[in-house]
Design an enzyme around this catalytic site. Structure first.
Site, PDB file in Angstrom:
ATOM      1  N   SER A  13     -60.102 -35.357  27.795  1.00 17.47           N
ATOM      2  CA  SER A  13     -61.287 -35.160  26.966  1.00 17.47           C
ATOM      3  C   SER A  13     -62.510 -35.767  27.652  1.00 17.47           C
ATOM      4  O   SER A  13     -62.846 -35.372  28.765  1.00 17.47           O
ATOM      5  CB  SER A  13     -61.041 -35.739  25.571  1.00 17.47           C
ATOM      6  OG  SER A  13     -62.011 -35.307  24.665  1.00 17.47           O
ATOM      7  N   GLU A  66     -58.418 -24.642  22.056  1.00 22.90           N
ATOM      8  CA  GLU A  66     -59.452 -25.680  22.087  1.00 22.90           C
ATOM      9  C   GLU A  66     -60.872 -25.124  22.058  1.00 22.90           C
ATOM     10  O   GLU A  66     -61.167 -24.122  22.707  1.00 22.90           O
ATOM     11  CB  GLU A  66     -59.308 -26.523  23.359  1.00 22.90           C
ATOM     12  CG  GLU A  66     -58.054 -27.354  23.430  1.00 22.90           C
ATOM     13  CD  GLU A  66     -58.173 -28.443  24.469  1.00 22.90           C
ATOM     14  OE1 GLU A  66     -59.220 -29.129  24.495  1.00 22.90           O
ATOM     15  OE2 GLU A  66     -57.228 -28.612  25.249  1.00 22.90           O
ATOM     16  N   HIS A  80     -56.191 -29.743  21.436  1.00 29.03           N
ATOM     17  CA  HIS A  80     -56.869 -30.665  22.336  1.00 29.03           C
ATOM     18  C   HIS A  80     -55.965 -31.853  22.666  1.00 29.03           C
ATOM     19  O   HIS A  80     -55.450 -32.531  21.781  1.00 29.03           O
ATOM     20  CB  HIS A  80     -58.150 -31.147  21.651  1.00 29.03           C
ATOM     21  CG  HIS A  80     -59.029 -31.999  22.496  1.00 29.03           C
ATOM     22  ND1 HIS A  80     -59.567 -31.578  23.677  1.00 29.03           N
ATOM     23  CD2 HIS A  80     -59.478 -33.279  22.312  1.00 29.03           C
ATOM     24  CE1 HIS A  80     -60.322 -32.535  24.198  1.00 29.03           C
ATOM     25  NE2 HIS A  80     -60.278 -33.579  23.393  1.00 29.03           N
TER      26      HIS A  80
END
Length: 301
Positions: free
Chosen positions: A148, A242, A272
């Site tokens: 991320s 995502e 995610h």
């Protein structure tokens, strides 16, 4: 079709997200404390030893797998939008990565916004790499990975190392990288109803704290705008459901344009950073095994 285990973990992601959608909104420290839920989604791997360490003033955790080599290392920078998240919540995932690669993993507790906005995280990423070098690790025996925001930080750390003439690691592994702080990718809309963790509104709020008035197109903050020339090989994983899917697509295009050896893999129907479910869901275990298989030869293992 996603496995039953993946669906169960998706439900836990939903519960995490709903716990943060309170009125009034939770305080920042409450959000940071809640991140422990994500850290416990996967299993604690057997045969891994964790040790706290000071990395030139930055806290970190070593994950050492039984039988692993000690002269290679993966530097891991965690996710959390540069605002939440901590090394301690990544012990499980990084333990599985250490086992899959067969080497040490250094989980870095880089500084967080809003207390320490950009460029503090990338400065700490560079500091982590340089500390490993000072401990005797050859640059070609170090890989960098993160998820991320940490996926974006993986790339920006490599960019900063290049720009400062400090060399490159052997490889980089961005997982679901956050590369566009403005959320301009088409998947922000097309996957909005599928992604249960990441929304445009959440990203915008975190980006505001992270940038603290800075340029949202600064390539050392938003790597979709970077020149990738001279970067080490990259292997990028992302879930098909995502909102950040197009961040990966755009990063890959930039890397290919610059002649970088880049491989990307989209895992259908995955959320995610689904890799957090390692030890509990087959898709996560498959992804971690693929990271290990890709990284090992690049570290000379």
């Amino acid at each position: 079709m996603a496995s039953a285990e993946a669906e169960a973990i998706k439900a836990e992601f939903v519960a995490f997200s709903e716990a943060l959608q309170t009125d009034p909104p939770p305080e920042l420290q409450e959000m940071r404390d809640a991140y422990a839920t994500l850290g416990d989604i996967g299993t604690k791997p057997d045969g891994v030893t964790w040790t706290d360490v000071d990395v030139d003033g930055v806290s970190a955790i070593w994950a050492d797998p039984d039988g692993g080599v000690t002269d290679r290392a993966l530097l891991y920078v965690h996710g959390g939008g540069y605002v939440i998240g901590a090394a301690k919540y990544y012990r499980n995932l990084c333990g599985h990565l250490a086992t899959a690669i067969g080497c040490r993993v250094l989980i870095l507790d880089y500084r967080l916004a809003p207390e320490h906005p950009h460029p503090a995280p990338v400065e700490d990423g560079v500091r982590g790499f340089q500390w490993l070098r000072s401990q005797g690790f050859d640059a070609n025996h170090i890989a960098i990975a993160g998820d991320s925001a940490g996926g974006g930080l993986t790339i920006t750390t490599m960019l900063s190392l290049r720009d400062q003439g400090l060399g490159q690691p052997a490889a980089g592994v961005p997982i679901s990288p956050w590369g566009d702080l403005e959320g301009l990718g088409g998947s922000m809309a097309t996957n909005a109803d599928k992604d249960v963790l990441v929304s445009l509104e959440m990203l915008q709020a975190m980006a505001m704290m992270f940038l603290a008035g800075g340029d949202a197109k600064d390539p050392l903050a938003a790597p979709v705008y970077a020149d990738y020339a001279g970067l080490a090989p990259l292997y990028i994983q992302v879930g098909g459901d995502e909102t950040l899917l197009d961040d990966t697509t755009r990063i890959v295009a930039k890397a290919e344009e610059a002649g970088v050896d880049v491989t990307s893999e989209v895992f259908p129907e995955m959320q995610h950073v689904f890799q957090l479910g390692a030890g509990r869901m087959p898709e996560a275990d498959d992804a971690v095994a693929k990271i290990g298989a890709w990284v090992r030869p690049r570290l000379g293992l």
